[in-house]
Design an enzyme around this catalytic site. Structure first.
Site, mmCIF file in Angstrom:
data_model
loop_
_atom_site.group_PDB
_atom_site.id
_atom_site.type_symbol
_atom_site.label_atom_id
_atom_site.label_comp_id
_atom_site.label_asym_id
_atom_site.label_seq_id
_atom_site.Cartn_x
_atom_site.Cartn_y
_atom_site.Cartn_z
ATOM 1 N N PHE A 40 0.588 -1.294 0.000
ATOM 2 C CA PHE A 40 0.028 -0.407 0.111
ATOM 3 C C PHE A 40 1.170 1.024 0.078
ATOM 4 O O PHE A 40 1.514 1.743 0.406
ATOM 5 C CB PHE A 40 -1.091 -0.208 1.129
ATOM 6 C CG PHE A 40 -1.740 1.524 0.722
ATOM 7 C CD1 PHE A 40 -3.228 0.728 0.132
ATOM 8 C CD2 PHE A 40 -1.903 2.688 2.073
ATOM 9 C CE1 PHE A 40 -3.632 2.185 0.033
ATOM 10 C CE2 PHE A 40 -2.458 3.208 1.881
ATOM 11 C CZ PHE A 40 -4.167 3.406 0.894
ATOM 12 N N ASP A 83 0.761 -4.757 8.715
ATOM 13 C CA ASP A 83 -0.638 -3.710 8.324
ATOM 14 C C ASP A 83 -1.720 -4.893 8.264
ATOM 15 O O ASP A 83 -2.115 -5.464 6.931
ATOM 16 C CB ASP A 83 -0.226 -2.966 7.041
ATOM 17 C CG ASP A 83 -1.246 -1.882 6.450
ATOM 18 O OD1 ASP A 83 -2.210 -1.949 7.946
ATOM 19 O OD2 ASP A 83 -1.050 -0.881 6.561
ATOM 20 N N TYR A 128 -11.790 2.088 10.109
ATOM 21 C CA TYR A 128 -12.991 2.455 9.609
ATOM 22 C C TYR A 128 -13.145 1.690 8.182
ATOM 23 O O TYR A 128 -14.308 1.606 7.543
ATOM 24 C CB TYR A 128 -12.018 4.080 9.189
ATOM 25 C CG TYR A 128 -11.233 4.277 8.520
ATOM 26 C CD1 TYR A 128 -10.887 4.340 7.003
ATOM 27 C CD2 TYR A 128 -9.671 5.131 9.198
ATOM 28 C CE1 TYR A 128 -9.426 3.887 6.269
ATOM 29 C CE2 TYR A 128 -8.910 4.686 8.412
ATOM 30 C CZ TYR A 128 -8.374 4.709 7.118
ATOM 31 O OH TYR A 128 -7.366 5.253 6.399
ATOM 32 N N LYS A 129 -12.597 0.173 8.243
ATOM 33 C CA LYS A 129 -13.252 -0.416 7.028
ATOM 34 C C LYS A 129 -13.857 -1.446 7.861
ATOM 35 O O LYS A 129 -14.607 -0.709 8.097
ATOM 36 C CB LYS A 129 -11.794 -0.690 6.179
ATOM 37 C CG LYS A 129 -10.481 0.013 5.696
ATOM 38 C CD LYS A 129 -9.736 -0.426 5.419
ATOM 39 C CE LYS A 129 -8.520 0.000 4.888
ATOM 40 N NZ LYS A 129 -8.870 0.958 3.426
ATOM 41 N N ARG A 161 -13.788 -3.056 -7.400
ATOM 42 C CA ARG A 161 -13.263 -3.261 -5.770
ATOM 43 C C ARG A 161 -14.609 -3.882 -5.773
ATOM 44 O O ARG A 161 -15.320 -2.755 -5.023
ATOM 45 C CB ARG A 161 -12.749 -3.434 -5.043
ATOM 46 C CG ARG A 161 -10.942 -2.929 -5.440
ATOM 47 C CD ARG A 161 -10.262 -2.473 -4.424
ATOM 48 N NE ARG A 161 -10.835 -0.818 -3.590
ATOM 49 C CZ ARG A 161 -10.498 -0.929 -2.434
ATOM 50 N NH1 ARG A 161 -8.663 -1.439 -2.122
ATOM 51 N NH2 ARG A 161 -10.533 -0.115 -1.811
HETATM 52 C C1 LIG Z 1 -3.100 -0.715 4.094
HETATM 53 C C2 LIG Z 1 -3.588 0.130 4.420
HETATM 54 N N1 LIG Z 1 -2.731 0.782 5.241
HETATM 55 C C3 LIG Z 1 -3.171 2.575 5.214
HETATM 56 C C4 LIG Z 1 -4.565 3.154 5.391
HETATM 57 C C5 LIG Z 1 -4.457 4.302 5.478
HETATM 58 O O1 LIG Z 1 -3.639 4.770 6.353
HETATM 59 P P1 LIG Z 1 -4.245 6.364 7.298
HETATM 60 O O2 LIG Z 1 -4.935 6.092 7.628
HETATM 61 O O3 LIG Z 1 -3.204 6.685 7.741
HETATM 62 O O4 LIG Z 1 -3.926 6.772 6.336
HETATM 63 C C6 LIG Z 1 -5.125 2.695 4.610
HETATM 64 C C7 LIG Z 1 -6.253 3.258 3.604
HETATM 65 O O5 LIG Z 1 -6.335 2.496 2.869
HETATM 66 C C8 LIG Z 1 -4.352 1.384 3.689
HETATM 67 O O6 LIG Z 1 -5.856 0.484 2.856
#
Ligand SMILES: Cc1ncc(COP(=O)(O)O)c(C=O)c1O
Length: 406
Positions: free
Chosen positions: A137, A207, A232-233, A379
């Protein structure tokens, strides 16, 4: 027309009536009522931003009017605001297989990544490589790049997925990967790669943004050192909700995340001039908790208290198999971009199509929300707490209409 080769033969033959029967027998069917979804909308984007918990507006009103409005500064202690980072961490711990005291909530995923990568470099002096995967990501790659620019001799090494295990060497301080790929839903073997990193003397940082609340996770069992993730997902914590960070208890004594803020101090309210790290996971705390975001996340995590993640995973696999089979039988021009084998797929399904952007728009006009990733990926996030089998059937039927007209 492509033929279904789904792992569950017969899925393509299912009709809407059978989907309604599956909904009636679904052990998670009551969960849908705990979310406030727009009438008639089929929301297949919960892998980006989860739905609103039905109890959230009233809770936020209470926090605003009573805790902030009436309680004012006394609420830091009387309403427990000051304890939120640890309290919410305890609520997330069972979802990732962590022990009490190993998870905190605060900041963003990117910021927590920075802190934990810095901590990993500190914990492995003499090793200077952050190893990761090409196509990780973007924020994970950018954060590693940014940190490497600040640490003398530090290098970010990106390798292809199939080369990860062989790339761990005596200079690798930390292997950092996203468990479930944001584009395709491909899911790494977390335990095996953790073992490979450890065999080479490196730490591992996962992650979990696309896996928490979607697949069962066992940080303790797999011996994971460090992890971060979004709330938030699939956890439905709300837009920009604070992230979580996990540190295995055995690393707490050496934890030096670099961002030494006042909340991580041994005695934050002494306002001493010199930093002294707090005990346990405390040094990971940096700043004043973002109380309103924490309050929304708290409501979402109350839902998760009543959920069996094994049931979530079983339904996620069933919805995904159904969707893949329906798309492959009803629609032309789609190539599955996700793994066909559900054992290595998270909870979203991606297809490539030359008209992907237009199809996502066409679906939105028909009240189905999916998302588009350039250049040609669509998606579909399948959040088992609020999606029904009939929604999947209807979404595939509307996709067939839209794609036939494209
Ligand atoms: C794998 C992954 N890491 C990190 C993030 C986002 O990070 P942040 O909350 O710092 O914007 C996302 C957001 O979609 C993500 O999919």
């Amino acid at each position: 027309m492509p033929r279904p080769t789904s792992a569950e033969p017969g899925m393509a033959a299912i009709d809407r009536e059978r989907c309604a029967e599956l909904d009636a027998a679904d052990p998670l069917s009551d969960m849908r009522a705990r979310f406030a979804l727009p009438q008639g909308l089929i929301y297949l984007d919960g892998n980006s931003l989860g739905a609103l918990p039905a109890a959230a507006p009233a809770r936020l009103q209470r926090v605003l009017r009573h805790e902030w409005g009436a309680g004012l500064i006394a609420s830091w202690f009387e309403a427990g605001w000051i304890d939120q980072p640890r309290g919410l961490g305890e609520a997330i711990a069972p979802l990732i297989g962590a022990a009490p005291g190993e998870v905190v909530v605060g900041d963003s995923t990117s910021v927590n990544l920075f802190k934990l990568l810095a901590a990993a470099l500190h914990a492995r002096p003499g090793r200077r490589t952050i190893l990761t995967e090409t196509g990780n990501f973007p924020t994970d790659l950018y954060v590693a790049q940014g940190l490497s620019g600040l640490v003398e001799g530090c290098e970010v090494r990106r390798v292809a997925r199939e080369e990860i295990t062989g790339a761990v060497d005596s200079d690798t301080a930390v292997l950092t990967l996203t468990h479930v790929d944001f584009r395709t839903g491909f899911m790494h073997d977390l335990a095996a790669l953790t073992g490979a990193a450890h065999a080479g003397g490196a730490l591992v940082l996962w992650d979990l943004s696309h896996s928490v609340g979607a697949v069962p996770l066992d940080m303790g069992g797999a011996g994971v050192d460090l992890a971060v993730g979004c709330t938030y997902k699939y956890l439905n914590g709300g837009p920009g909700a604070p992230a979580f960070a996990y540190v295995r208890q055995t690393h707490h004594a050496e934890l030096r995340p670099g961002l030494t803020g006042w909340m991580g101090h041994r005695a934050p309210f002494d306002f001493a001039e010199v930093y002294a790290p707090g005990a346990g996971i405390a040094p990971l705390l940096t700043s004043t908790p973002a109380v309103l975001g924490m309050a929304a996340l708290e409501v979402a995590l109350e839902i998760w208290r009543d959920v069996d993640i094994a049931q979530v995973r079983a339904k996620s696999v069933a919805l995904s198999e159904l969707f893949i089979a329906l798309v492959e039988t009803k629609c032309a021009g789609f190539d599955l971009a996700s793994p066909r084998d559900s054992a290595i797929r998270g909870s979203h399904v991606s297809f490539r199509h030359s008209q992907a952007a237009a199809l996502v728009e066409g679906l939105a006009e028909r009240r189905v929300i999916a998302d588009y990733r350039p250049p040609d990926v669509m998606r579909f996030g399948l959040a088992p707490l609020y999606l029904r089998y009939v929604d999947i059937w209807d979404a595939a039927a509307r996709l067939a209409e839209v794609s036939a007209a494209a």
